[in-house]
Design a protein around this motif. Structure first.
Motif, PDB file in Angstrom:
ATOM      1  N   GLN A  46     -33.415   7.514  -1.402  1.00  0.00           N
ATOM      2  CA  GLN A  46     -32.717   7.998  -2.583  1.00  0.00           C
ATOM      3  C   GLN A  46     -32.101   6.832  -3.337  1.00  0.00           C
ATOM      4  OE1 GLN A  46     -30.616  11.512  -2.140  1.00  0.00           O
ATOM      5  NE2 GLN A  46     -29.506  11.347  -4.064  1.00  0.00           N
ATOM      6  N   VAL A  47     -32.313   6.834  -4.651  1.00  0.00           N
ATOM      7  CA  VAL A  47     -31.797   5.761  -5.481  1.00  0.00           C
ATOM      8  C   VAL A  47     -30.308   5.970  -5.741  1.00  0.00           C
ATOM      9  CG1 VAL A  47     -31.977   4.604  -7.705  1.00  0.00           C
ATOM     10  CG2 VAL A  47     -34.034   5.489  -6.582  1.00  0.00           C
ATOM     11  N   GLN A  48     -29.549   4.929  -5.536  1.00  0.00           N
ATOM     12  CA  GLN A  48     -28.118   4.966  -5.874  1.00  0.00           C
ATOM     13  C   GLN A  48     -27.771   3.752  -6.715  1.00  0.00           C
ATOM     14  OE1 GLN A  48     -25.894   5.503  -2.147  1.00  0.00           O
ATOM     15  NE2 GLN A  48     -25.463   7.570  -2.856  1.00  0.00           N
ATOM     16  N   LEU A  49     -27.024   3.981  -7.770  1.00  0.00           N
ATOM     17  CA  LEU A  49     -26.538   2.918  -8.643  1.00  0.00           C
ATOM     18  C   LEU A  49     -25.018   2.961  -8.638  1.00  0.00           C
ATOM     19  CD1 LEU A  49     -28.934   3.507 -11.689  1.00  0.00           C
ATOM     20  CD2 LEU A  49     -29.236   1.878  -9.805  1.00  0.00           C
ATOM     21  N   VAL A  50     -24.401   1.814  -8.448  1.00  0.00           N
ATOM     22  CA  VAL A  50     -22.946   1.751  -8.404  1.00  0.00           C
ATOM     23  C   VAL A  50     -22.459   0.686  -9.375  1.00  0.00           C
ATOM     24  CG1 VAL A  50     -20.918   1.365  -6.976  1.00  0.00           C
ATOM     25  CG2 VAL A  50     -22.924   2.500  -6.001  1.00  0.00           C
ATOM     26  N   GLU A  51     -21.716   1.121 -10.391  1.00  0.00           N
ATOM     27  CA  GLU A  51     -21.146   0.201 -11.363  1.00  0.00           C
ATOM     28  C   GLU A  51     -19.779  -0.294 -10.890  1.00  0.00           C
ATOM     29  OE1 GLU A  51     -23.093   3.599 -13.850  1.00  0.00           O
ATOM     30  OE2 GLU A  51     -21.816   3.395 -12.063  1.00  0.00           O
ATOM     31  N   SER A  52     -19.437  -1.484 -11.319  1.00  0.00           N
ATOM     32  CA  SER A  52     -18.122  -2.046 -11.054  1.00  0.00           C
ATOM     33  C   SER A  52     -17.784  -3.050 -12.153  1.00  0.00           C
ATOM     34  CB  SER A  52     -18.074  -2.730  -9.683  1.00  0.00           C
ATOM     35  OG  SER A  52     -19.008  -3.792  -9.632  1.00  0.00           O
ATOM     36  N   GLY A  53     -16.510  -3.439 -12.202  1.00  0.00           N
ATOM     37  CA  GLY A  53     -16.097  -4.464 -13.151  1.00  0.00           C
ATOM     38  C   GLY A  53     -15.353  -3.961 -14.362  1.00  0.00           C
ATOM     39  N   GLY A  54     -15.225  -2.654 -14.486  1.00  0.00           N
ATOM     40  CA  GLY A  54     -14.475  -2.122 -15.613  1.00  0.00           C
ATOM     41  C   GLY A  54     -12.981  -2.372 -15.455  1.00  0.00           C
ATOM     42  N   GLY A  55     -12.246  -2.061 -16.511  1.00  0.00           N
ATOM     43  CA  GLY A  55     -10.799  -2.242 -16.458  1.00  0.00           C
ATOM     44  C   GLY A  55     -10.185  -2.218 -17.834  1.00  0.00           C
ATOM     45  N   LEU A  56      -8.932  -2.650 -17.894  1.00  0.00           N
ATOM     46  CA  LEU A  56      -8.175  -2.702 -19.143  1.00  0.00           C
ATOM     47  C   LEU A  56      -8.125  -4.147 -19.621  1.00  0.00           C
ATOM     48  CD1 LEU A  56      -6.235  -1.449 -21.248  1.00  0.00           C
ATOM     49  CD2 LEU A  56      -4.379  -1.856 -19.599  1.00  0.00           C
ATOM     50  N   VAL A  57      -8.471  -4.362 -20.885  1.00  0.00           N
ATOM     51  CA  VAL A  57      -8.486  -5.705 -21.445  1.00  0.00           C
ATOM     52  C   VAL A  57      -7.997  -5.645 -22.885  1.00  0.00           C
ATOM     53  CG1 VAL A  57     -10.892  -5.510 -22.200  1.00  0.00           C
ATOM     54  CG2 VAL A  57      -9.927  -7.771 -21.735  1.00  0.00           C
ATOM     55  N   GLN A  58      -7.412  -6.721 -23.346  1.00  0.00           N
ATOM     56  CA  GLN A  58      -6.966  -6.780 -24.738  1.00  0.00           C
ATOM     57  C   GLN A  58      -8.145  -7.067 -25.658  1.00  0.00           C
ATOM     58  OE1 GLN A  58      -3.738  -9.659 -24.878  1.00  0.00           O
ATOM     59  NE2 GLN A  58      -2.248  -7.989 -24.789  1.00  0.00           N
ATOM     60  N   ALA A  59      -8.003  -6.649 -26.900  1.00  0.00           N
ATOM     61  CA  ALA A  59      -9.033  -6.943 -27.896  1.00  0.00           C
ATOM     62  C   ALA A  59      -9.285  -8.447 -27.946  1.00  0.00           C
ATOM     63  CB  ALA A  59      -8.605  -6.431 -29.258  1.00  0.00           C
ATOM     64  N   GLY A  60     -10.565  -8.815 -28.021  1.00  0.00           N
ATOM     65  CA  GLY A  60     -10.951 -10.208 -28.008  1.00  0.00           C
ATOM     66  C   GLY A  60     -11.274 -10.740 -26.625  1.00  0.00           C
ATOM     67  N   GLY A  61     -10.940  -9.967 -25.608  1.00  0.00           N
ATOM     68  CA  GLY A  61     -11.183 -10.393 -24.242  1.00  0.00           C
ATOM     69  C   GLY A  61     -12.606 -10.126 -23.775  1.00  0.00           C
ATOM     70  N   SER A  62     -12.833 -10.408 -22.492  1.00  0.00           N
ATOM     71  CA  SER A  62     -14.168 -10.271 -21.901  1.00  0.00           C
ATOM     72  C   SER A  62     -14.104  -9.521 -20.575  1.00  0.00           C
ATOM     73  CB  SER A  62     -14.779 -11.651 -21.645  1.00  0.00           C
ATOM     74  OG  SER A  62     -14.949 -12.371 -22.842  1.00  0.00           O
ATOM     75  N   LEU A  63     -15.200  -8.874 -20.263  1.00  0.00           N
ATOM     76  CA  LEU A  63     -15.410  -8.251 -18.958  1.00  0.00           C
ATOM     77  C   LEU A  63     -16.876  -8.410 -18.589  1.00  0.00           C
ATOM     78  CD1 LEU A  63     -13.523  -4.820 -19.190  1.00  0.00           C
ATOM     79  CD2 LEU A  63     -12.900  -6.740 -17.722  1.00  0.00           C
ATOM     80  N   ARG A  64     -17.146  -8.439 -17.291  1.00  0.00           N
ATOM     81  CA  ARG A  64     -18.530  -8.409 -16.832  1.00  0.00           C
ATOM     82  C   ARG A  64     -18.710  -7.213 -15.911  1.00  0.00           C
ATOM     83  NH1 ARG A  64     -22.440 -12.494 -13.378  1.00  0.00           N
ATOM     84  NH2 ARG A  64     -21.166 -11.763 -11.612  1.00  0.00           N
ATOM     85  N   LEU A  65     -19.584  -6.326 -16.304  1.00  0.00           N
ATOM     86  CA  LEU A  65     -19.909  -5.167 -15.487  1.00  0.00           C
ATOM     87  C   LEU A  65     -21.100  -5.495 -14.590  1.00  0.00           C
ATOM     88  CD1 LEU A  65     -19.692  -2.272 -18.108  1.00  0.00           C
ATOM     89  CD2 LEU A  65     -17.861  -3.351 -16.793  1.00  0.00           C
ATOM     90  N   SER A  66     -21.078  -4.929 -13.400  1.00  0.00           N
ATOM     91  CA  SER A  66     -22.184  -5.070 -12.469  1.00  0.00           C
ATOM     92  C   SER A  66     -22.715  -3.692 -12.102  1.00  0.00           C
ATOM     93  CB  SER A  66     -21.733  -5.792 -11.194  1.00  0.00           C
ATOM     94  OG  SER A  66     -21.280  -7.089 -11.470  1.00  0.00           O
ATOM     95  N   CYS A  67     -24.003  -3.644 -11.793  1.00  0.00           N
ATOM     96  CA  CYS A  67     -24.640  -2.407 -11.346  1.00  0.00           C
ATOM     97  C   CYS A  67     -25.504  -2.765 -10.145  1.00  0.00           C
ATOM     98  CB  CYS A  67     -25.473  -1.807 -12.465  1.00  0.00           C
ATOM     99  SG  CYS A  67     -26.487  -0.403 -11.960  1.00  0.00           S
ATOM    100  N   ALA A  68     -25.071  -2.337  -8.976  1.00  0.00           N
ATOM    101  CA  ALA A  68     -25.801  -2.620  -7.744  1.00  0.00           C
ATOM    102  C   ALA A  68     -26.640  -1.416  -7.350  1.00  0.00           C
ATOM    103  CB  ALA A  68     -24.821  -2.968  -6.632  1.00  0.00           C
ATOM    104  N   ALA A  69     -27.884  -1.676  -6.985  1.00  0.00           N
ATOM    105  CA  ALA A  69     -28.804  -0.595  -6.649  1.00  0.00           C
ATOM    106  C   ALA A  69     -29.114  -0.599  -5.164  1.00  0.00           C
ATOM    107  CB  ALA A  69     -30.092  -0.742  -7.434  1.00  0.00           C
ATOM    108  N   SER A  70     -29.303   0.596  -4.647  1.00  0.00           N
ATOM    109  CA  SER A  70     -29.800   0.761  -3.288  1.00  0.00           C
ATOM    110  C   SER A  70     -30.851   1.852  -3.296  1.00  0.00           C
ATOM    111  CB  SER A  70     -28.668   1.110  -2.321  1.00  0.00           C
ATOM    112  OG  SER A  70     -28.059   2.317  -2.697  1.00  0.00           O
ATOM    113  N   GLY A  71     -31.741   1.809  -2.307  1.00  0.00           N
ATOM    114  CA  GLY A  71     -32.785   2.811  -2.231  1.00  0.00           C
ATOM    115  C   GLY A  71     -33.986   2.513  -3.109  1.00  0.00           C
ATOM    116  N   ARG A  72     -33.943   1.347  -3.762  1.00  0.00           N
ATOM    117  CA  ARG A  72     -35.055   0.976  -4.647  1.00  0.00           C
ATOM    118  C   ARG A  72     -35.014  -0.532  -4.855  1.00  0.00           C
ATOM    119  NH1 ARG A  72     -35.954   3.410 -10.678  1.00  0.00           N
ATOM    120  NH2 ARG A  72     -36.995   5.034  -9.470  1.00  0.00           N
ATOM    121  N   THR A  73     -36.203  -1.132  -4.982  1.00  0.00           N
ATOM    122  CA  THR A  73     -36.296  -2.538  -5.351  1.00  0.00           C
ATOM    123  C   THR A  73     -36.348  -2.612  -6.872  1.00  0.00           C
ATOM    124  OG1 THR A  73     -37.506  -3.050  -3.330  1.00  0.00           O
ATOM    125  CG2 THR A  73     -37.632  -4.646  -5.133  1.00  0.00           C
TER     126      THR A  73
END
Length: 127
Positions: free
Chosen positions: A1-28
């Motif tokens: 079974q394919v599972q996708l898990v996002e992370s890296g979200g949050g609260l940031v001020q305008a002009g700032g940066s974030l990096r989101l990640s999406c890790a997969a399991s159950g599939r290459t």
């Protein structure tokens, strides 16, 4: 079974940066394109960015072009969304998704292309 898990979200001020990640399991992931979508409060889910299985081609919504970058590390089975120069209108729940078909990219900007979705990660940009 394919599972996708996002992370890296949050609260940031305008002009700032974030990096989101999406890790997969159950599939290459190396055989599948990937997409990022977002759903602002009270609005429909919308396309943000997509990348082919090899990473050779990418597409972006006009609203994020020049600010967001999608990338992937197939060795880590992970896809990323680097978000710079964030604006309050980028506030949304961000989802990663993958199609059910290998080597398919034709409908990359259409959410109906995607068979598997993560649970989402909240991004809030304050003004």
């Amino acid at each position: 079974q394919v599972q996708l898990v996002e992370s890296g979200g949050g609260l940031v001020q305008a002009g700032g940066s974030l990096r989101l990640s999406c890790a997969a399991s159950g599939r290459t992931l190396s055989d599948y394109s990937m997409g990022w979508f977002r759903q602002p409060p009270g609005k429909e889910r919308e396309f943000v960015a997509a990348i082919t299985w090899s990473g050779d081609n990418t597409d972006y919504a006009d609203s994020v072009k020049g600010r967001f970058t999608i990338s992937r590390d197939n060795a880590k089975n992970t896809v990323y969304l680097q978000m710079n120069s964030l604006k309050p209108e980028d506030t949304a729940v961000y989802y990663c998704a993958t199609p059910g078909i290998r080597y398919y990219y034709a409908g990359a900007t259409n959410r109906r292309t995607y068979a598997y979705w993560g649970q989402g990660t909240q991004v809030t940009v304050s003004s």
